[in-house]
Design a protein around this motif. Structure first.
Motif, PDB file in Angstrom:
ATOM      1  N   ARG A 119       0.832  -1.197   0.000  1.00  0.00           N
ATOM      2  CA  ARG A 119       0.000   0.000   0.000  1.00  0.00           C
ATOM      3  C   ARG A 119       0.873   1.256   0.000  1.00  0.00           C
ATOM      4  NH1 ARG A 119      -5.215  -1.290   1.644  1.00  0.00           N
ATOM      5  NH2 ARG A 119      -5.738   0.722   0.678  1.00  0.00           N
ATOM      6  N   PRO A 120       0.327   2.397  -0.459  1.00  0.00           N
ATOM      7  CA  PRO A 120       1.093   3.647  -0.474  1.00  0.00           C
ATOM      8  C   PRO A 120       1.446   4.126   0.935  1.00  0.00           C
ATOM      9  CG  PRO A 120      -0.865   3.800  -1.869  1.00  0.00           C
ATOM     10  CD  PRO A 120      -1.001   2.543  -1.074  1.00  0.00           C
ATOM     11  N   VAL A 121       2.403   5.035   0.987  1.00  0.00           N
ATOM     12  CA  VAL A 121       2.846   5.576   2.270  1.00  0.00           C
ATOM     13  C   VAL A 121       1.692   6.236   3.020  1.00  0.00           C
ATOM     14  CG1 VAL A 121       4.290   7.333   3.359  1.00  0.00           C
ATOM     15  CG2 VAL A 121       5.252   5.865   1.579  1.00  0.00           C
ATOM     16  N   HIS A 174      -1.437   5.605   3.058  1.00  0.00           N
ATOM     17  CA  HIS A 174      -2.284   4.588   3.696  1.00  0.00           C
ATOM     18  C   HIS A 174      -1.613   4.062   4.962  1.00  0.00           C
ATOM     19  CE1 HIS A 174      -4.764   0.960   4.200  1.00  0.00           C
ATOM     20  NE2 HIS A 174      -3.619   0.349   4.457  1.00  0.00           N
TER      21      HIS A 174
END
Length: 302
Positions: free
Chosen positions: A117-119, A121
């Motif tokens: 997941r992206p940072v 998130h």
């Protein structure tokens, strides 16, 4: 010294050697005996730790003139697998319980990262995860400290796997009630002058790790900042830098120790040995620890 570099030895064996070598405190590795990180250093029986075990541990340390500065369980508290994450949190709480039983003020771990997941998130997820862990520790008189290791080997492509590697992220994690186990080696290779980070965050640096870092001449010109891409068999091998024991790398330890003192640091400076030159056998690891002690001891106020 962090005991994780000697996973094959018992705490009794390490304490006997460390006391004789002039060390004053141990940062005791407390991984579970199965699973977890590659070295699986389990120097305290966290599961089932009772009053008798606590008394025996205190007596052991007392015989060798040692304290425990912190307990160490550096794992991924944002692991993407829910089951594995739950296991990590359960063990972390057990380590906190042992710290309480031994009157140890700190338990070290990582923020970690869900690398799928992206940072953004992950930062949101951490704000859900950590308050409960911080509260659990606080109720037992223990603080959770986070090492600023990048943990690039946790990410499939070598990107940061522990979202605590820069001052920007420290400020965010401090808002969650976490403290810092400050390590200059990681700052060095990501391009941050470690000495400049001490004064602004001195009140949050309650424990520090002494690990050095060597930049390998010319290698960054081949691999770039993110390291090897084509033949990276070892996820931790960037190809252009490596960890060293204090005194064998590029960290200015005179400046580091001076800045720590100038800004009121009264905690422990704990040698973390991950030097490949002084690894491979118990004898070599101990020699590396002796080199680190000879480097740092003259800088420390008695």
């Amino acid at each position: 010294m962090l005991t994780a570099c000697l996973p094959q030895l018992s705490l009794a064996e390490i304490a006997s050697w460390a006391g004789a070598a002039g060390y004053q405190a141990l940062e005791v590795a407390a991984w579970p005996r199965t699973g977890g990180r590659d070295f699986e250093a389990a120097h305290l029986p966290v599961t089932g730790f009772d009053d008798r075990a606590a008394d025996e541990t205190r007596a052991l340390l007392g015989r060798h003139g040692l304290d425990i500065s912190a307990l160490a369980y550096y794992e991924n508290n944002l692991h993407p697998d829910p089951g594995r994450r739950a296991e990590i949190h359960t063990h972390l709480k057990a380590v906190v319980d042992v710290a309480q039983a031994l009157d140890v003020p700190y338990v070290g771990t990582f923020v970690g990262r869900d690398w799928t997941r992206p940072v953004a998130h992950n930062l949101d997820e951490a704000q859900k995860v950590f308050p409960e862990l911080v509260e659990y520790a606080g109720e037992r008189g223990v603080r959770i400290i986070i090492e600023n290791c990048v943990m690039e080997g946790w990410h499939p492509d070598g990107y940061p796997g522990n979202l605590a590697y820069s001052p920007e992220l420290w400020e965010w994690m401090f808002s969650l009630g976490l403290y810092l186990n400050w390590d200059p080696s990681h700052l060095t290779w990501i391009g941050i002058d470690p000495v400049t980070t001490i004064a602004p965050y001195a009140d949050k640096i309650v424990h520090a790790q002494a690990k050095d870092l060597q930049i390998l001449p010319g290698k960054a010109d081949r691999y770039g900042f993110f390291g090897k891409a084509v033949r990276r068999e070892d996820p931790w091998d960037t190809g252009w830098w490596r960890y060293r024991v204090p005194g064998r790398g590029q960290v200015d330890w005179n400046a580091v120790v001076d800045a720590l003192y100038e800004n009121g640091f009264t905690g422990t400076l704990s040698v973390e040995h991950e030097d490949p030159v002084w690894s491979g056998t118990e004898e070599k690891v101990k020699t590396g620890l002796e080199i680190a002690h000879r480097t740092l001891r003259p800088l420390i106020v008695a």
